[in-house]
Design an enzyme around this catalytic site. Structure first.
Site, PDB file in Angstrom:
ATOM      1  N   ASP A  32      26.862  47.790  48.003  1.00 30.69           N
ATOM      2  CA  ASP A  32      27.413  48.191  49.257  1.00 30.69           C
ATOM      3  C   ASP A  32      27.608  46.834  49.914  1.00 30.69           C
ATOM      4  O   ASP A  32      26.102  45.742  49.396  1.00 30.69           O
ATOM      5  CB  ASP A  32      26.904  48.905  49.272  1.00 30.69           C
ATOM      6  CG  ASP A  32      27.105  50.122  50.354  1.00 30.69           C
ATOM      7  OD1 ASP A  32      28.741  49.719  50.957  1.00 30.69           O
ATOM      8  OD2 ASP A  32      26.756  50.653  51.571  1.00 30.69           O
ATOM      9  N   HIS A  49      34.484  41.417  48.322  1.00 27.99           N
ATOM     10  CA  HIS A  49      34.359  42.492  46.953  1.00 27.99           C
ATOM     11  C   HIS A  49      34.791  40.877  45.794  1.00 27.99           C
ATOM     12  O   HIS A  49      34.478  41.147  45.111  1.00 27.99           O
ATOM     13  CB  HIS A  49      35.917  42.973  46.990  1.00 27.99           C
ATOM     14  CG  HIS A  49      35.471  44.361  47.316  1.00 27.99           C
ATOM     15  ND1 HIS A  49      34.515  44.948  47.795  1.00 27.99           N
ATOM     16  CD2 HIS A  49      37.384  44.666  48.522  1.00 27.99           C
ATOM     17  CE1 HIS A  49      35.310  46.229  48.487  1.00 27.99           C
ATOM     18  NE2 HIS A  49      36.412  45.917  48.994  1.00 27.99           N
ATOM     19  N   LEU A 143      22.409  44.636  25.865  1.00 24.83           N
ATOM     20  CA  LEU A 143      22.420  44.900  27.218  1.00 24.83           C
ATOM     21  C   LEU A 143      23.271  45.931  27.768  1.00 24.83           C
ATOM     22  O   LEU A 143      24.273  45.797  27.282  1.00 24.83           O
ATOM     23  CB  LEU A 143      22.095  44.024  28.316  1.00 24.83           C
ATOM     24  CG  LEU A 143      22.885  44.471  29.599  1.00 24.83           C
ATOM     25  CD1 LEU A 143      21.265  45.409  30.126  1.00 24.83           C
ATOM     26  CD2 LEU A 143      23.188  43.262  30.047  1.00 24.83           C
ATOM     27  N   ILE A 207      22.351  58.283  48.790  1.00 29.31           N
ATOM     28  CA  ILE A 207      22.647  58.107  47.009  1.00 29.31           C
ATOM     29  C   ILE A 207      24.056  58.286  47.268  1.00 29.31           C
ATOM     30  O   ILE A 207      24.641  57.667  46.168  1.00 29.31           O
ATOM     31  CB  ILE A 207      21.556  58.901  46.339  1.00 29.31           C
ATOM     32  CG1 ILE A 207      20.306  59.408  46.330  1.00 29.31           C
ATOM     33  CG2 ILE A 207      22.631  59.303  44.992  1.00 29.31           C
ATOM     34  CD1 ILE A 207      20.055  57.793  45.529  1.00 29.31           C
TER      35      ILE A 207
HETATM   36  C1  FPP Z   1      30.918  48.467  48.472  1.00 34.35           C
HETATM   37  O1  FPP Z   1      30.999  47.595  49.183  1.00 34.35           O
HETATM   38  C2  FPP Z   1      31.249  48.261  46.668  1.00 34.35           C
HETATM   39  C3  FPP Z   1      32.365  49.119  46.029  1.00 34.35           C
HETATM   40  C4  FPP Z   1      32.989  49.446  46.671  1.00 34.35           C
HETATM   41  C5  FPP Z   1      32.712  47.926  45.671  1.00 34.35           C
HETATM   42  C6  FPP Z   1      32.281  47.175  44.456  1.00 34.35           C
HETATM   43  C7  FPP Z   1      32.620  46.853  44.033  1.00 34.35           C
HETATM   44  C8  FPP Z   1      32.776  45.017  43.350  1.00 34.35           C
HETATM   45  C9  FPP Z   1      31.473  44.692  43.589  1.00 34.35           C
HETATM   46  C10 FPP Z   1      33.549  44.077  42.559  1.00 34.35           C
HETATM   47  C11 FPP Z   1      34.124  44.896  41.478  1.00 34.35           C
HETATM   48  C12 FPP Z   1      33.134  45.396  39.936  1.00 34.35           C
HETATM   49  C13 FPP Z   1      32.892  44.573  38.837  1.00 34.35           C
HETATM   50  C14 FPP Z   1      32.005  45.470  37.571  1.00 34.35           C
HETATM   51  C15 FPP Z   1      33.850  43.683  38.699  1.00 34.35           C
HETATM   52  P1  FPP Z   1      32.070  48.084  50.676  1.00 34.35           P
HETATM   53  O2  FPP Z   1      33.085  47.812  50.848  1.00 34.35           O
HETATM   54  O3  FPP Z   1      31.834  49.870  50.540  1.00 34.35           O
HETATM   55  O4  FPP Z   1      31.349  47.575  51.973  1.00 34.35           O
HETATM   56  P2  FPP Z   1      31.357  48.132  53.529  1.00 34.35           P
HETATM   57  O5  FPP Z   1      30.205  49.399  53.441  1.00 34.35           O
HETATM   58  O6  FPP Z   1      29.988  47.000  54.250  1.00 34.35           O
HETATM   59  O7  FPP Z   1      32.235  48.289  54.456  1.00 34.35           O
END
Ligand code: FPP
Length: 252
Positions: A32, A49, A143, A207
């Site tokens: 997150d 991201h 893994l 969670i």
């Molecule tokens: C949360 O940050 C993150 C996500 C919703 C996406 C996680 C995805 C990646 C790291 C990239 C793709 C994954 C893989 C496995 C290649 P947020 O956008 O909710 O952040 P914020 O809460 O600060 O707005």
């Protein structure tokens, strides 16, 4: 390549401190804070991201090297469809890019890719890449990398109940035979062990519908660090913290 970077002095020291005989068998991560990391730098959310994918690479490699058997990453939830279309498209694009770029390396490192979630609802390109990655790595066993994609914990439980109910209706399973062991087989995680350690970055203490059945006895580790900043060093610290816990599983 960044993920291949040698360990720093601090990282080497932390690795030495980790008790290799008491590693968490299964680590789950709620990645997150990508958006907030980007906002702080006056960058678009997608830049967060993108930086987040670099950490995915680094953490997957570090877990493999350390000998962690199962790693589960929350990449896209059933609720994430509510985000603006642009952001959804860019997350899907990053996933496709990641699989395209990393698949050979993952395969070489004996990583098996497994997806938790309903793949049918994914757009065709990511769906295709994901199926390809599953197929290519199906016999690997160092893994197990679970990517939670279009995943929701409640959704997973309802799906498991439906599958189970169908088996009961068809007389393949008797009502009396249903127990925890049998039920878990119908979850996306199947016969995998439950997570020992769940990490959530970015300071949120929730969670968010992640593995809600599987985390009954999991140790939680929350950190204020945003996901794009969560390096191996932070992973090692989380593992060391876990190793100092006294797990009793309801006993004394
Ligand atoms: C949360 O940050 C993150 C996500 C919703 C996406 C996680 C995805 C990646 C790291 C990239 C793709 C994954 C893989 C496995 C290649 P947020 O956008 O909710 O952040 P914020 O809460 O600060 O707005």
């Amino acid at each position: 390549m960044e993920s291949m970077a040698k360990n720093t002095d601090i990282e080497r020291k932390l690795i030495k401190e980790i008790d290799k005989t008491n590693l968490p068998n299964h680590i789950a991560i709620i990645m997150d804070g990508n958006g907030r990391w980007a906002k702080k730098r006056f960058l678009p959310r997608t830049a967060g991201h993108r930086e987040g994918v670099k950490r995915v690479r680094e953490i997957v490699k570090a877990c493999g090297d350390l000998g962690i058997k199962y790693l589960t990453l929350y990449a896209f939830s059933t609720e994430n469809w509510k985000r603006p279309k642009d952001e959804i498209d860019s997350l899907m694009k990053l996933l496709v890019e990641y699989l395209k770029k990393e698949l050979n390396t993952l395969h070489k490192n004996n990583v098996k890719i497994n997806i938790l979630g309903d793949l049918e609802k994914l757009p065709s390109l990511p769906k295709q890449e994901v199926f390809n990655a599953i197929e290519k790595t199906r016999n690997n066993n160092k893994l197990i990398l679970n990517i939670a994609l279009n995943y929701g914990g409640r959704d997973e439980i309802i799906r498991a109940i439906k599958l189970l109910a169908k088996n009961v209706k068809d007389n393949k399973i008797q009502l009396e035979d249903i127990n925890e062991e049998l039920f878990k087989e119908f979850l996306y995680t199947g016969s995998q062990p439950d997570p020992d350690l769940l990490i959530r970055t970015s300071g949120e203490l929730r969670i968010s519908n992640f593995l809600i059945y599987q985390i009954a006895y999991t140790e939680f580790y929350f950190t204020d660090i945003y996901w794009p900043q969560f390096t191996k060093e932070h992973l090692f610290k989380a593992i060391l913290d876990y190793q100092n816990r006294n797990r009793r599983f309801g006993g004394i």
